[in-house]
Enzyme design. Structure first.
Site, PDB file in Angstrom:
ATOM      1  N   LYS A 285       5.814 -10.491   2.265  1.00 59.25           N
ATOM      2  CA  LYS A 285       4.386 -10.822   2.134  1.00 59.25           C
ATOM      3  C   LYS A 285       4.219 -12.330   1.950  1.00 59.25           C
ATOM      4  O   LYS A 285       3.337 -12.946   2.520  1.00 59.25           O
ATOM      5  CB  LYS A 285       3.779 -10.029   0.962  1.00 59.25           C
ATOM      6  CG  LYS A 285       3.658  -8.545   1.276  1.00 59.25           C
ATOM      7  CD  LYS A 285       3.340  -7.655   0.086  1.00 59.25           C
ATOM      8  CE  LYS A 285       3.415  -6.184   0.500  1.00 59.25           C
ATOM      9  NZ  LYS A 285       3.167  -5.219  -0.568  1.00 59.25           N
TER      10      LYS A 285
ATOM     11  N   GLN B 190       2.055  -4.717  -6.923  1.00 53.78           N
ATOM     12  CA  GLN B 190       3.111  -4.050  -6.151  1.00 53.78           C
ATOM     13  C   GLN B 190       3.486  -2.725  -6.824  1.00 53.78           C
ATOM     14  O   GLN B 190       3.746  -2.676  -8.020  1.00 53.78           O
ATOM     15  CB  GLN B 190       4.340  -4.974  -6.036  1.00 53.78           C
ATOM     16  CG  GLN B 190       5.433  -4.457  -5.145  1.00 53.78           C
ATOM     17  CD  GLN B 190       5.037  -4.344  -3.669  1.00 53.78           C
ATOM     18  OE1 GLN B 190       4.224  -5.109  -3.166  1.00 53.78           O
ATOM     19  NE2 GLN B 190       5.603  -3.382  -2.972  1.00 53.78           N
TER      20      GLN B 190
ATOM     21  N   ASP C 278      -5.436  -4.016  -1.364  1.00 56.82           N
ATOM     22  CA  ASP C 278      -4.796  -2.778  -0.913  1.00 56.82           C
ATOM     23  C   ASP C 278      -5.791  -1.632  -0.717  1.00 56.82           C
ATOM     24  O   ASP C 278      -5.408  -0.574  -0.216  1.00 56.82           O
ATOM     25  CB  ASP C 278      -3.775  -2.304  -1.960  1.00 56.82           C
ATOM     26  CG  ASP C 278      -2.415  -2.958  -1.795  1.00 56.82           C
ATOM     27  OD1 ASP C 278      -1.910  -2.980  -0.671  1.00 56.82           O
ATOM     28  OD2 ASP C 278      -1.858  -3.423  -2.806  1.00 56.82           O
TER      29      ASP C 278
HETATM   30  N1  GUN Z   1       4.558  -0.390  -2.407  1.00 56.95           N
HETATM   31  C1  GUN Z   1       4.922   0.069  -1.176  1.00 56.95           C
HETATM   32  N2  GUN Z   1       3.955  -0.214  -0.261  1.00 56.95           N
HETATM   33  C2  GUN Z   1       2.975  -0.864  -0.932  1.00 56.95           C
HETATM   34  C3  GUN Z   1       1.718  -1.420  -0.518  1.00 56.95           C
HETATM   35  O1  GUN Z   1       1.293  -1.368   0.648  1.00 56.95           O
HETATM   36  N3  GUN Z   1       0.995  -2.019  -1.513  1.00 56.95           N
HETATM   37  C4  GUN Z   1       1.414  -2.075  -2.797  1.00 56.95           C
HETATM   38  N4  GUN Z   1       0.618  -2.671  -3.685  1.00 56.95           N
HETATM   39  N5  GUN Z   1       2.575  -1.561  -3.212  1.00 56.95           N
HETATM   40  C5  GUN Z   1       3.350  -0.970  -2.272  1.00 56.95           C
END
Ligand code: GUN
Length: 281
Positions: free
Chosen positions: A52, A96, A119
């Site tokens: 990211k 996350q 998200d």
């Molecule tokens: N953990 C695995 N995929 C994701 C995601 O798309 N967003 C977040 N915040 N955590 C994750």
């Protein structure tokens, strides 16, 4: 053999679209910014967060990482999120997942302002999605639908089976597909006869993290198969689908890596830009 559905071009197109939004913001003197909260040192989470950051750096999006020991208190996390909700330079906040079990994930996710919820995991944004309003939508779920739509496959009236029931993938994805007129079945660890459901699917989407969970006998001939699973097998990154067996049965099949992963990242930067536009229009 079916088509291997590589996401590179679709993800690159979304990067370009995001870049156009970011340039428009730059014209207004605005630099979009993402804040990421990472608790503990889960290796998969570390890797995702690293990817990211690379994408944000590439596009000139501000990236701030807030790292916490797995013993961090709920209160400290909530205070950090409150601070980020008020911070002008932060347009988007990402917590996350997974969080350590002792923390109240729903409470933490819902402390993020829905206006910075990159998200789409807040009850507010998930609720809008249930009403058919797709404002800020989960990056993986959105990425899967964008990739599906790029194939021209008909979603309306199709039978879709999703093997995942999380708020990261399965639940928002089911809503997106319902919004497009699909008949959706969600399977999970308690599903008694997984193959019965997968074999009925015109579109099969799996995101479990179990290598070879889906074999050739579990797939309807000419189905579209999307593999969003990630696991390590003999040091290699693999998905949930037995690729060699299923590629001869499916009409389209996404590879791992190179399938859904790049779409998730592309949708994340797009969501950051979208939120930054929202704050500056
Ligand atoms: N953990 C695995 N995929 C994701 C995601 O798309 N967003 C977040 N915040 N955590 C994750």
């Amino acid at each position: 053999m079916g088509n291997v559905l590589i996401s590179k071009k679709i993800a690159a197109d979304l990067f370009k679209e995001t870049n156009t939004l970011l340039e428009e913001l730059q014209g207004k003197g605005v630099k979009a910014g993402l804040a990421v909260i990472l608790v503990g040192n889960n290796p998969a989470s570390e890797l995702y967060v690293k990817k990211k950051k690379i994408a944000c750096d590439e596009l000139g999006i501000g990236f701030e990482l807030f790292r916490f020991d797995e013993k961090v208190s709920q209160e400290e996390l909530l205070q950090t999120i409150d601070g980020l909700n008020d911070k002008q330079t932060v347009n988007a906040i990402l917590v996350q997942l997974p969080l350590p079990k002792n923390l109240d994930s729903p409470k933490i996710l819902n402390t993020v302002s829905p206006l910075k919820d990159v998200d789409g995991f807040t009850a507010f944004n998930l609720g809008l999605l249930n009403y058919g309003k797709e404002e800020i939508v989960s990056c993986t779920a959105q990425g899967i639908v964008r990739l599906l739509e790029s194939t021209g496959v008909v979603i309306e009236g199709s039978n879709v089976c999703i093997v995942n029931h999380s708020i990261i993938v399965g639940r928002p994805l089911a809503q997106l597909l319902l919004n497009r007129g699909a008949t959706v079945t969600i399977c999970h660890a308690k599903t008694t006869d997984l193959a019965m459901h997968t074999k009925n699917a015109d579109i099969l989407i799996t995101a479990v993290g179990k290598p070879k969970l889906i074999n050739g006998d579990m797939v309807k001939p000419n189905a579209v198969v999307i593999d969003a699973g990630i696991a390590k097998e003999n040091g290699k990154t693999v998905g949930d689908v037995d690729f060699e067996r299923v590629k001869d049965v499916a009409s389209y099949l996404t590879p791992v890596p190179g399938g859904i992963g790049p779409m998730t990242i592309a949708c994340l930067v797009f969501n950051v830009a979208k939120l930054a536009m929202l704050h500056n229009s």
